[in-house]
Design an enzyme around this catalytic site. Sequence first.
Site, PDB file in Angstrom:
ATOM      1  N   LYS A 192      27.740  53.424  24.541  1.00  0.00           N
ATOM      2  CA  LYS A 192      26.747  52.507  23.283  1.00  0.00           C
ATOM      3  C   LYS A 192      26.012  53.133  24.073  1.00  0.00           C
ATOM      4  O   LYS A 192      25.688  53.156  24.818  1.00  0.00           O
ATOM      5  CB  LYS A 192      27.906  51.810  22.951  1.00  0.00           C
ATOM      6  CG  LYS A 192      25.699  51.095  22.044  1.00  0.00           C
ATOM      7  CD  LYS A 192      26.406  49.594  21.450  1.00  0.00           C
ATOM      8  CE  LYS A 192      25.233  49.249  21.164  1.00  0.00           C
ATOM      9  NZ  LYS A 192      24.997  47.804  20.880  1.00  0.00           N
ATOM     10  N   LYS A 231      14.847  42.074  15.573  1.00  0.00           N
ATOM     11  CA  LYS A 231      15.630  41.135  16.000  1.00  0.00           C
ATOM     12  C   LYS A 231      14.250  40.124  16.818  1.00  0.00           C
ATOM     13  O   LYS A 231      12.898  39.978  16.433  1.00  0.00           O
ATOM     14  CB  LYS A 231      15.724  41.865  17.763  1.00  0.00           C
ATOM     15  CG  LYS A 231      17.091  42.598  17.623  1.00  0.00           C
ATOM     16  CD  LYS A 231      17.185  42.680  18.902  1.00  0.00           C
ATOM     17  CE  LYS A 231      18.485  43.250  19.007  1.00  0.00           C
ATOM     18  NZ  LYS A 231      19.977  42.681  18.783  1.00  0.00           N
ATOM     19  N   ASP A 257      20.813  48.935  26.588  1.00  0.00           N
ATOM     20  CA  ASP A 257      21.602  48.367  25.355  1.00  0.00           C
ATOM     21  C   ASP A 257      22.007  49.584  25.112  1.00  0.00           C
ATOM     22  O   ASP A 257      23.095  50.314  24.153  1.00  0.00           O
ATOM     23  CB  ASP A 257      21.285  48.004  23.710  1.00  0.00           C
ATOM     24  CG  ASP A 257      21.785  47.444  22.724  1.00  0.00           C
ATOM     25  OD1 ASP A 257      22.903  47.055  22.658  1.00  0.00           O
ATOM     26  OD2 ASP A 257      21.201  47.697  21.157  1.00  0.00           O
ATOM     27  N   ASP A 312      21.068  45.956  12.699  1.00  0.00           N
ATOM     28  CA  ASP A 312      21.093  45.049  14.300  1.00  0.00           C
ATOM     29  C   ASP A 312      22.099  45.480  14.370  1.00  0.00           C
ATOM     30  O   ASP A 312      22.874  45.540  15.688  1.00  0.00           O
ATOM     31  CB  ASP A 312      19.640  43.973  13.822  1.00  0.00           C
ATOM     32  CG  ASP A 312      20.054  43.215  15.812  1.00  0.00           C
ATOM     33  OD1 ASP A 312      20.170  44.579  15.896  1.00  0.00           O
ATOM     34  OD2 ASP A 312      20.234  42.430  15.965  1.00  0.00           O
ATOM     35  N   GLU A 329      24.255  48.151  14.379  1.00  0.00           N
ATOM     36  CA  GLU A 329      23.917  49.376  14.917  1.00  0.00           C
ATOM     37  C   GLU A 329      24.911  50.236  15.833  1.00  0.00           C
ATOM     38  O   GLU A 329      24.728  51.282  15.565  1.00  0.00           O
ATOM     39  CB  GLU A 329      22.210  49.856  15.133  1.00  0.00           C
ATOM     40  CG  GLU A 329      22.019  49.872  16.495  1.00  0.00           C
ATOM     41  CD  GLU A 329      22.594  48.308  17.456  1.00  0.00           C
ATOM     42  OE1 GLU A 329      22.178  47.331  16.535  1.00  0.00           O
ATOM     43  OE2 GLU A 329      22.577  48.800  19.116  1.00  0.00           O
ATOM     44  N   ARG A 360      28.109  49.749  16.171  1.00  0.00           N
ATOM     45  CA  ARG A 360      29.327  50.208  15.466  1.00  0.00           C
ATOM     46  C   ARG A 360      29.002  51.614  15.133  1.00  0.00           C
ATOM     47  O   ARG A 360      29.851  52.039  14.487  1.00  0.00           O
ATOM     48  CB  ARG A 360      29.960  48.866  15.046  1.00  0.00           C
ATOM     49  CG  ARG A 360      29.645  48.528  14.057  1.00  0.00           C
ATOM     50  CD  ARG A 360      29.452  47.262  13.584  1.00  0.00           C
ATOM     51  NE  ARG A 360      28.599  46.131  14.375  1.00  0.00           N
ATOM     52  CZ  ARG A 360      29.185  44.038  14.823  1.00  0.00           C
ATOM     53  NH1 ARG A 360      29.911  44.071  13.440  1.00  0.00           N
ATOM     54  NH2 ARG A 360      28.605  43.765  15.265  1.00  0.00           N
TER      55      ARG A 360
HETATM   56  N1  BES Z   1      22.597  45.338  21.505  1.00  0.00           N
HETATM   57  C1  BES Z   1      23.261  44.632  20.557  1.00  0.00           C
HETATM   58  C2  BES Z   1      24.288  43.113  20.756  1.00  0.00           C
HETATM   59  C3  BES Z   1      23.599  42.431  22.431  1.00  0.00           C
HETATM   60  C4  BES Z   1      23.368  41.483  22.269  1.00  0.00           C
HETATM   61  C5  BES Z   1      24.875  42.922  23.306  1.00  0.00           C
HETATM   62  C6  BES Z   1      22.286  40.879  23.434  1.00  0.00           C
HETATM   63  C7  BES Z   1      24.341  41.649  23.857  1.00  0.00           C
HETATM   64  C8  BES Z   1      23.325  41.089  24.102  1.00  0.00           C
HETATM   65  C9  BES Z   1      23.896  44.403  19.102  1.00  0.00           C
HETATM   66  O1  BES Z   1      23.111  45.641  18.891  1.00  0.00           O
HETATM   67  C10 BES Z   1      23.454  43.679  18.127  1.00  0.00           C
HETATM   68  O2  BES Z   1      22.051  43.424  17.721  1.00  0.00           O
HETATM   69  N2  BES Z   1      24.519  42.954  17.287  1.00  0.00           N
HETATM   70  C11 BES Z   1      24.284  41.679  16.208  1.00  0.00           C
HETATM   71  C12 BES Z   1      24.844  41.834  15.228  1.00  0.00           C
HETATM   72  C13 BES Z   1      24.950  41.081  14.013  1.00  0.00           C
HETATM   73  C14 BES Z   1      23.844  40.972  13.139  1.00  0.00           C
HETATM   74  C15 BES Z   1      26.220  41.082  13.236  1.00  0.00           C
HETATM   75  C16 BES Z   1      24.839  41.163  16.945  1.00  0.00           C
HETATM   76  O3  BES Z   1      25.486  40.465  18.232  1.00  0.00           O
HETATM   77  O4  BES Z   1      23.542  38.976  16.716  1.00  0.00           O
HETATM   78 ZN    ZN Z   2      22.548  47.009  19.723  1.00  0.00          ZN
HETATM   79 ZN    ZN Z   3      21.286  45.930  17.428  1.00  0.00          ZN
END
Ligand code: BES
Ligand code: ZN
Ligand code: ZN
Length: 470
Positions: free
Chosen positions: A225, A237, A248, A307, A309, A311
Amino acid sequence: MTVQLKKPGSAAVPIHLIDRASFAKRSARLPAAMKRWLAAVGFDGAPDTHALIADTGGRLQAVWAGVRDVQHPFVLAALPRTLPIGRYRLGSQGLAADIEAAALSWELGSYVFDLYKPAKREAAELMLPPSAAATRALLLAAATAATRDLVNTPAEHMGPAELAEAARLVAEQHGATFKHTVGDALLKAGFPAVHAVGRASTRAPRLIELNWGHARHPKLTLVGKGVCFDSGGLDIKSADGMRLMKKDMGGAANVLGLATLVMALQLPVRLQVLIPAVDNAIAGNAYRPGDVIKTRSGVHIEIGNTDAEGRVILCDALAYGAESKPALMIDMATLTGAARIALGGQLPALFCRDMALARALVDRGLALHDPLWHMPLWGDYHPLIESDIADIVNTGRNTMAGAINAANFLADFVPADIEWLHIDLFAWNDGARPGRPVGGEAQTLRTLLAYLQERYAAAQPEIDRRGRSR
Ligand code: BES
Ligand code: ZN
Ligand code: ZN
């Protein structure tokens, strides 16, 4: 390099390794003055502590270093930036050192991210006679440092183009082919999901691809990723949630680190590296919650949250990787906050359809002090990612099982006959430990390399016989 692979000269100061138990036994037999000195400075062999020993002329004569386990990859990591600047060697009076661990820990203990300000001081040097173990350690340390540097570099200086450039350099150094598909060309080439996520940034999205190795070897595909900055997109966010999102692209950085090792050690595989690289940004043309994207594989995905994104970009890359039928596909991604809530930052989550393989990797990670933890690809939760208007949606129906939902989503793009590992990792140290400063981190690199080396070792003699024809 602060580890020098040269026979140490007589001026190098010996470092004797000792643990608490052997120190307790030994100290009774020490000369009285030495015993008094070690007591005065409070040295008892505790890990990550040391004592400097002077000769009668007041010159540094030796170092006693406390350790817990001589094979630990960070065994000497506290030393290079605390010992007086100079040259050292492994001593003969305490425990026998493990050369690979000594070299790796010394080199990682010297690591600082000094792109914007110089290190407070130089690192002390360790002189080691050349050996295969030391060479392997230095390769591992270099790959780890390169991974950390990529993650630590701020998004402004590590955008999709710079990440592609880093991949191009890796390719060049190892004779791999490099290719990237940039901007609107993604649509023509069949990467609509990568384009949709990345199109709102002034920095064009791209699919980075490296290929290396010989056609007759089994194919290994690594997918990382590469979200260079994750603002969350329109589902923006919070300030706290965004603060670390330069990292990220940690999956991509780890994949490049692992690819470097696979190529440097000439594993008998046909390697493909795929990195969808984007900024998840906000602009008038940003993808929206509620949008439906027809992805590369034909699966329609609904966007529940912009957010989620990672996947979305990975689904096109995984589908593309699967088209050439790899024997093994590994993806690494800073995919979900949920995986961090479940396991914290030190333990990447491993998802895998093969229970025995997952368990073997967990065991290997523990043995190598480079852990990961098995989480279930729980198919019965698949309904949680089913959409009313598309095939699947990129968020779960509720807040439960977030990391599993993401893994189930990715699984829909990896045919069941392909062996596949999905690693949801943090790629970051949020507290400092010796050799592991706060900042970007390589995770599961040593574990995966050891697994790959063992998996493909059987093929090695055959390759040696035929000679390499790259
Ligand atoms: N990059 C983030 C996941 C992340 C956040 C990894 C903090 C490590 C630390 C990812 O893109 C994300 O924002 N995921 C969301 C998904 C949700 C909106 C379904 C999450 O995990 O909150
Ligand atoms: Zn992310
Ligand atoms: Zn995200």
